[in-house]
Scaffold this motif. Structure first.
Motif: not given
Length: 131
Positions: A99-105, A108-111, A117-129
C-alpha cells in the motif's frame, strides 16, 4: 496583523469552535430533509483521535448538525483503525502489504479532474509524486 490567539498553537479557539457549530447548523438547515429526525446517537461522527482540536471541532460540528449537545465523536469506533484512516503517510504495515500514498494524478482521476485542479485540497504537493 492578526490579534493574539487565546489558546496555544494547535488548539481550537473559541471562535473556531463557534464556527464549527455554525457550519454544522448550516448543514442541518441545508440537508435537514435528508437527516430527518435521526438522533446524533445513531450517526457516525468521526475525527482524528490523536488530535484534541479535531475531536473538539467534530463535537461542535455535531452539536450544530444535531441541534443538541452530547453527540459522541468516535463513539464505539475502533480507535486504532481510525488512526490508520487519518494518517498522511504509509507506515511499515502498508509498505509490507504494497500500500502506498496515492499520487495527485490518482486522486484527481477519482474525481474526474486534473491534478492541477486539486488546489482546494492542498494542491498536487499534498500527494505523493507519481513515479
Amino acid at each position: 496583523a492578526l490579534p493574539p490567539f487565546p489558546v496555544p498553537p494547535g488548539e481550537l479557539t473559541p471562535n473556531g469552535k463557534e464556527l464549527m457549530r455554525l457550519l454544522g447548523a448550516y448543514h442541518r438547515e441545508r440537508y435537514g430533509a435528508l437527516l430527518g429526525d435521526t438522533p446524533c446517537q445513531r450517526a457516525a461522527i468521526l475525527s482524528d483521535p490523536g488530535s484534541r482540536r479535531d475531536v473538539e471541532s467534530a463535537e461542535a460540528f455535531a452539536q450544530g448538525l444535531a441541534g443538541q449537545s452530547g453527540c459522541g465523536v468516535n463513539a464505539g469506533a475502533d480507535v486504532e483503525r481510525l488512526r490508520r484512516g487519518f494518517r498522511d503517510r504509509a507506515d511499515a504495515w502498508d509498505e509490507a502489504h504494497g500500500c502506498v500514498v496515492p499520487s495527485a494524478e490518482e486522486v484527481a482521476s477519482l474525481f474526474g479532474i486534473s491534478a492541477s485542479q486539486l488546489s482546494p485540497l492542498g494542491g498536487p504537493s499534498a500527494f505523493a509524486t507519481a513515479s
